[in-house]
Write a protein that holds these residues in place. Structure first.
Motif, PDB file in Angstrom:
ATOM      1  N   THR A 150      -2.087   2.743  -6.515  1.00 17.66           N
ATOM      2  CA  THR A 150      -3.398   2.107  -6.723  1.00 17.66           C
ATOM      3  C   THR A 150      -3.797   1.288  -5.503  1.00 17.66           C
ATOM      4  O   THR A 150      -4.924   1.382  -5.009  1.00 17.66           O
ATOM      5  N   VAL A 151      -2.860   0.496  -4.999  1.00 20.81           N
ATOM      6  CA  VAL A 151      -3.143  -0.333  -3.822  1.00 20.81           C
ATOM      7  C   VAL A 151      -3.378   0.531  -2.593  1.00 20.81           C
ATOM      8  O   VAL A 151      -4.113   0.165  -1.676  1.00 20.81           O
ATOM      9  N   ARG A 204      -9.118   4.053   2.445  1.00 26.61           N
ATOM     10  CA  ARG A 204     -10.485   3.689   2.830  1.00 26.61           C
ATOM     11  C   ARG A 204     -10.534   3.209   4.276  1.00 26.61           C
ATOM     12  O   ARG A 204     -11.441   3.556   5.039  1.00 26.61           O
ATOM     13  N   ARG A 205      -9.556   2.396   4.651  1.00 30.17           N
ATOM     14  CA  ARG A 205      -9.518   1.849   6.011  1.00 30.17           C
ATOM     15  C   ARG A 205      -9.312   2.969   7.037  1.00 30.17           C
ATOM     16  O   ARG A 205     -10.013   3.031   8.055  1.00 30.17           O
ATOM     17  N   THR A 256      -5.193   2.957  -2.175  1.00 28.04           N
ATOM     18  CA  THR A 256      -6.589   3.363  -1.955  1.00 28.04           C
ATOM     19  C   THR A 256      -7.248   2.515  -0.877  1.00 28.04           C
ATOM     20  O   THR A 256      -8.119   3.002  -0.150  1.00 28.04           O
ATOM     21  N   ALA A 257      -6.818   1.265  -0.739  1.00 27.67           N
ATOM     22  CA  ALA A 257      -7.370   0.412   0.324  1.00 27.67           C
ATOM     23  C   ALA A 257      -6.979   0.944   1.697  1.00 27.67           C
ATOM     24  O   ALA A 257      -7.780   0.938   2.638  1.00 27.67           O
ATOM     25  N   GLU A 272       0.830  -1.200   0.000  1.00 27.40           N
ATOM     26  CA  GLU A 272       0.000   0.000   0.000  1.00 27.40           C
ATOM     27  C   GLU A 272       0.870   1.259   0.000  1.00 27.40           C
ATOM     28  O   GLU A 272       0.483   2.280  -0.566  1.00 27.40           O
TER      29      GLU A 272
END
Length: 666
Positions: free
Chosen positions: A236-237, A243-244, A239-240, A231
């Motif tokens: 791109t990764v 969000r968390r 974004t997870a 991340e």
């Protein structure tokens, strides 16, 4: 007023001296040159032992390694546990640089570290840092007889796997030491400003959102404030991760602190990759367990660089706060107020003084004072929460400072519910009803304050001035006594304006309980010795008992302000005592002191105490630290001994002298 207790910690014992321009190495105890690079190295040495838990005997500074036919010195080497200090046994290499060396520097950047790692066959990890930047690497075989260096979030702590270091569990969280948390906050702030194109102040507020989220996550059973290596590396990764973290912020922070975060603050206004970077820089720390002073220095560094001094606010140095609070000695059952709280430094010092009293008294009743039962801990928590919710209050006119103060309070044990944005000097009837009910005049036990001062901040509103005796015009009668000038209707004649520091004295006394309420306030020396302000002193001596006056060196507020000030302690007189003071005066002893050394010079640089031979004095300091049990996750107290140069600061000695003097009066 109860008798103050003498300070119990930290204990400082003189142990020796070091020559000017040198420091004692943390790992070896040997003298080394005091340079900007050495400052960074000493912080990392302390972090390796105290945060990462590597045994000091397995660490060595300035270790020589062989690179081909040449020999190079590595700043710090950590060896395999209990092994001989040889190049073959090197496990971790650290290169430290001064702040202006860039990681891309041709000879001193991260490439230097990687070349050293390649020359040490069994080295697995490396760290390069200049304080403001930090890079960690894992060395891997490339399958072709060489090596690749993968950037990782953090180096593993002693006994920790690399995987756990990248996403720490609760037992892995590190208690911050020295200036390492300051370095982390500064890295994060600079990264946000550089990668988001934000103004410094906007970057500051977004960083505080993430710090708040981190603190609230630590209160949960399962940690969710983290970002993985992928991340951090891949936008791109990432974004997870955002969000968390956004969900944590929305669910745990915004809902819990609606007075700090309103509808404009519902989103973390940072790109996913920036969120991932900041989270990885903070996720390994325990902000709740880290020492108050370590957190305070780190927080106030970024607050001060963004919010300082635009309305005459010059925040009180922490050593002056500690001196005043030690002298005034607020107790856990007393209501404490700062009527010009700024970012909360004075109030937090007083709050933690009382909380430490609660902690000591509660733990003294435990079967095991270092590790209580669930029931004992619950009672300690209840007492703390009762005090924080019922006894801590602050007011400031500047809404940005109030917001920063609330965040500061939460970072330093909470208590933010009693902070209000209001004009302390205006008529209390104009305050919002909740504030009037919480802090009516005559209801406060202890005030600690450094009100704004200066002729550039005049109070000229007639409705405001009409509340104060000290806003009136005063004359001397035929006997030399000061009296208020009155018009033909008997009403006081008001001055056109009055500087706020004079009115704050009167308002603070109005807020204190008659007869018992006491305060410590920073007051410009002009009020104490200017002939034109003799009427202020006349009025004050008939409304308060002066307990102590400490003349502070004019460098106290440098490099921002050179106003000469004193710390004045006083008690509000009862109505009977006021009547006696008006007729015959009061006779009582008074403590006075002059602080010629305040720990820094006019440029803000720290100054150290010298021995008779002109060498820097060393002291041994015993501190109680909170650690997280690796098995249970519970907090455990442990005493550590630290040897360091003694800062040339007389304020702690003034506080102790006052308490001894006070005990003798009784």
């Amino acid at each position: 007023m109860s008798a103050p207790s003498l300070p119990t910690s930290p204990t400082v014992v003189p142990v020796g001296s070091v020559p000017e321009g040198q420091v004692t190495d943390f790992l070896t105890g040997k003298l080394v040159r005091d340079t900007p690079e050495e400052y960074v190295r000493q912080n990392i040495e302390k972090a390796l032992v105290r945060q990462y838990k590597y045994p000091a005997k397995d660490c060595e500074p300035e270790f020589a390694i062989k690179m081909g036919s040449a020999r190079k010195r590595v700043d710090i080497v950590v060896f395999e546990p209990g092994s001989e200090h040889t190049q073959a046994n090197a496990f971790l290499l650290v290169e430290t640089k001064k702040a202006d060396v860039k990681p891309t520097h041709k000879t001193e950047g991260v490439g230097q570290l990687q070349s050293y790692m390649a020359s040490c066959l069994n080295v697995k990890y490396g760290m390069w840092t200049n304080g403001d930047d930090r890079f960690c690497y894992a060395k891997r075989p490339d399958g072709k007889g060489g090596w690749v260096f993968d950037e990782i979030i953090d180096i593993p702590a002693f006994g920790q796997t690399e995987e756990d270091a990248q996403r720490p569990k609760r037992r892995d969280l590190k208690v911050a030491t020295a200036d390492n948390l300051l370095f982390a906050f500064r890295r994060c702030h600079n990264y946000i400003a550089a990668h988001e194109g934000k103004q410094k102040t906007d970057a500051f507020w977004e960083l505080l959102k993430l710090i708040f989220t981190k603190i609230e996550d630590e209160r949960s059973r399962t940690l969710s404030f983290y970002a993985t290596p992928s991340e951090r590396e891949n936008a791109t990764v990432a974004t997870a991760a955002k969000r968390r973290i956004q969900k944590l912020f929305t669910d745990k922070v915004v809902k819990k602190y609606p007075t700090i975060f309103d509808a404009r603050d519902l989103e973390i206004d940072l790109s996913p990759s920036v969120v991932a970077y900041v989270v990885t820089e903070l996720q390994g720390y325990s902000l709740l367990a880290s020492p108050v002073d370590v957190k305070g220095v780190a927080y106030e560094e970024i607050v001060g660089s963004n919010l300082r001094g635009d309305r005459g606010e010059f925040f009180t140095p922490r050593n002056a706060c500690r001196m005043a609070v030690t002298m005034i000695d607020p107790q856990p059952n007393e209501r404490i107020l700062d009527p010009s709280c700024g970012t909360g430094g004075f109030l937090i010092t007083a709050m933690n003084h009382a909380l430490n009293h609660i902690e000591r008294t509660e733990r003294a009743e435990w079967k095991d004072p270092s590790n209580g039962t669930d029931a004992e801990r619950e009672e300690l928590f209840r007492r703390r929460q009762d005090f924080l919710s019922q006894c801590i209050f602050g007011i400031d006119l500047n809404p940005a400072l109030v917001r920063a103060a609330k965040m500061n309070m939460v970072m330093n044990n909470d208590g933010s519910g009693g902070l209000w944005q209001a004009n302390t000097l205006e008529n209390p009837h104009a305050w919002r009803s909740e504030l009037r009910k919480a802090i009516p005049l005559g209801s406060i036990d202890v005030i600690v304050s450094n009100p704004p001062f200066g002729t550039k901040l005049p109070v000229d509103d007639p409705d405001t001035l009409s509340q104060y005796d000290l806003a009136a015009v005063w004359d001397q009668d035929e006997n030399g006594d000061w009296v208020i000038r009155r018009d033909r209707h008997g009403n006081p004649v008001l001055q056109k304006s009055q500087p706020p520091e004079i009115l704050f004295i009167e308002r603070a006394l109005q807020l204190l309980k008659p007869g018992t309420g006491r305060m410590a306030m920073v007051i410009p020396n002009g009020i104490l010795n200017n002939p034109g302000l003799a009427y202020v002193r006349h009025w004050l001596l008939r409304r308060a008992q002066i307990l102590a006056v400490v003349d502070m060196h004019r460098d106290l507020f440098q490099p921002k302000n050179d106003t000469q000030t004193s710390m004045v302690l006083m008690r509000r007189l009862s109505a009977d005592q006021v009547a006696q003071a008006e007729t015959t005066g009061l006779d009582y002893p008074l403590f006075m002191a002059v602080a010629e050394k305040v720990g820094h010079d006019k440029r803000g640089n720290v100054i150290y105490r010298r021995t008779a031979d002109g060498e820097d004095a060393l002291v041994s300091r015993t501190e109680t630290v909170v650690e997280i049990d690796q098995t249970t996750g519970a907090e455990i107290l442990r005493d550590v001994t630290v040897t360091e140069r003694q800062i040339d600061d007389e304020l702690p000695e003034v506080a102790i002298a006052y308490l001894h003097w006070l005990s003798e009066q009784r």
